[in-house]
Design a protein around this motif. Structure first.
Motif, short mmCIF file in Angstrom:
data_model
loop_
_atom_site.label_atom_id
_atom_site.label_comp_id
_atom_site.label_asym_id
_atom_site.label_seq_id
_atom_site.Cartn_x
_atom_site.Cartn_y
_atom_site.Cartn_z
N VAL A 45 8.33 2.76 -7.31
CA VAL A 45 8.65 3.74 -8.36
C VAL A 45 7.60 4.85 -8.37
O VAL A 45 7.92 6.03 -8.46
N ARG A 46 6.34 4.46 -8.25
CA ARG A 46 5.24 5.42 -8.30
C ARG A 46 5.15 6.31 -7.07
O ARG A 46 4.76 7.46 -7.15
N LYS A 47 5.52 5.77 -5.92
CA LYS A 47 5.36 6.49 -4.65
C LYS A 47 6.70 6.54 -3.90
O LYS A 47 6.81 6.06 -2.77
N GLU A 48 7.71 7.10 -4.53
CA GLU A 48 9.04 7.17 -3.92
C GLU A 48 8.96 7.73 -2.51
O GLU A 48 8.26 8.71 -2.26
N GLY A 49 9.69 7.09 -1.59
CA GLY A 49 9.74 7.58 -0.21
C GLY A 49 8.65 7.02 0.68
O GLY A 49 8.47 7.46 1.81
N VAL A 50 7.90 6.05 0.19
CA VAL A 50 6.83 5.42 0.98
C VAL A 50 7.48 4.52 2.04
O VAL A 50 8.58 4.00 1.83
N ASN A 51 6.81 4.34 3.17
CA ASN A 51 7.37 3.41 4.17
C ASN A 51 6.81 2.01 3.94
O ASN A 51 5.86 1.82 3.19
N GLN A 52 7.41 1.02 4.61
CA GLN A 52 7.04 -0.37 4.38
C GLN A 52 5.60 -0.66 4.78
O GLN A 52 4.90 -1.42 4.12
N LYS A 53 5.14 -0.03 5.85
CA LYS A 53 3.77 -0.26 6.31
C LYS A 53 2.76 0.23 5.28
O LYS A 53 1.80 -0.47 4.95
N GLU A 54 3.00 1.42 4.74
CA GLU A 54 2.11 1.95 3.70
C GLU A 54 2.15 1.07 2.45
O GLU A 54 1.12 0.82 1.83
N MET A 55 3.35 0.57 2.12
CA MET A 55 3.49 -0.28 0.94
C MET A 55 2.64 -1.54 1.09
O MET A 55 1.98 -1.96 0.16
N ALA A 56 2.64 -2.12 2.29
CA ALA A 56 1.84 -3.32 2.53
C ALA A 56 0.37 -3.04 2.21
O ALA A 56 -0.32 -3.87 1.61
N GLY A 57 -0.11 -1.87 2.58
CA GLY A 57 -1.49 -1.48 2.29
C GLY A 57 -1.74 -1.30 0.79
O GLY A 57 -2.78 -1.70 0.28
N PHE A 58 -0.78 -0.73 0.09
CA PHE A 58 -0.93 -0.51 -1.36
C PHE A 58 -1.04 -1.82 -2.13
O PHE A 58 -1.74 -1.90 -3.13
N VAL A 59 -0.28 -2.84 -1.68
CA VAL A 59 -0.24 -4.10 -2.43
C VAL A 59 -1.12 -5.19 -1.80
O VAL A 59 -1.11 -6.34 -2.25
N PHE A 60 -1.86 -4.83 -0.76
CA PHE A 60 -2.79 -5.75 -0.08
C PHE A 60 -2.09 -7.02 0.40
O PHE A 60 -2.58 -8.12 0.19
N LYS A 61 -0.94 -6.83 1.05
CA LYS A 61 -0.19 -7.94 1.63
C LYS A 61 0.07 -7.60 3.09
O LYS A 61 0.11 -6.43 3.46
N ASP A 62 0.30 -8.64 3.92
CA ASP A 62 0.64 -8.34 5.30
C ASP A 62 2.07 -7.79 5.35
O ASP A 62 2.85 -7.91 4.40
N GLN A 63 2.41 -7.16 6.48
CA GLN A 63 3.71 -6.50 6.58
C GLN A 63 4.90 -7.46 6.47
O GLN A 63 5.87 -7.14 5.79
N PRO A 64 4.86 -8.64 7.12
CA PRO A 64 6.01 -9.54 6.98
C PRO A 64 6.24 -10.00 5.53
O PRO A 64 7.38 -10.06 5.08
N THR A 65 5.17 -10.30 4.81
CA THR A 65 5.30 -10.71 3.41
C THR A 65 5.87 -9.56 2.58
O THR A 65 6.78 -9.75 1.76
#
Length: 140
Positions: A45-65
């Protein structure tokens, strides 16, 4: 030995995290969302249009999770993936109307819990605590 695990900063942080996560999870349960899913949805919601890889970094989780969490959010109708115009292999994340509405309901619950955590703690001490946590995170 004159060492107490209960006085270890790491132990104290872990215990506090587990307690707050359990409390928040219980409050989110009626909405069929976990705290981890909330974290991802909030950031979509905060970063509309973000890709999955960037999202993993934002939430401190690995990409598969992160991908599994996004799959669940998509199944529940709160997030949608759209193909990137720049890179047809990449998916960009967008909240649905229902996803945004859910965040509008959940953020006040999360804020209220934070207020409860800070109850009885003077504001200057809370600010110093947040600053200290920030320094600890920087050290990590």
């Amino acid at each position: 030995m004159d060492y107490s695990l209960e006085q270890s900063v790491g132990f104290m942080l872990g215990l506090t995290h587990r307690k707050t996560s359990a409390l928040l999870a219980a409050q989110f349960k009626p909405y069929d969302i976990t705290t981890e899913q909330f974290s991802v949805l909030f950031n979509v919601v905060r970063k509309e249009g973000v890709n999955q890889k960037e999202m993993a970094g934002f939430v401190f989780k690995d990409q598969p999770t992160t991908a599994r969490i996004i799959d669940l959010l998509e199944k529940k109708g709160w997030v949608e993936r759209r193909t990137s115009d720049q890179d047809r292999r990449a998916y960009l994340l967008y909240p649905t109307k229902d996803g945004k509405a859910l965040i509008d309901v959940l953020v006040p619950i999360e804020r209220e819990m934070n207020k409860k955590l800070a109850e009885g703690i003077p504001e200057d001490q809370m600010e110093a605590f947040k600053h200290t946590l920030s320094l600890i995170n920087h050290n990590l």
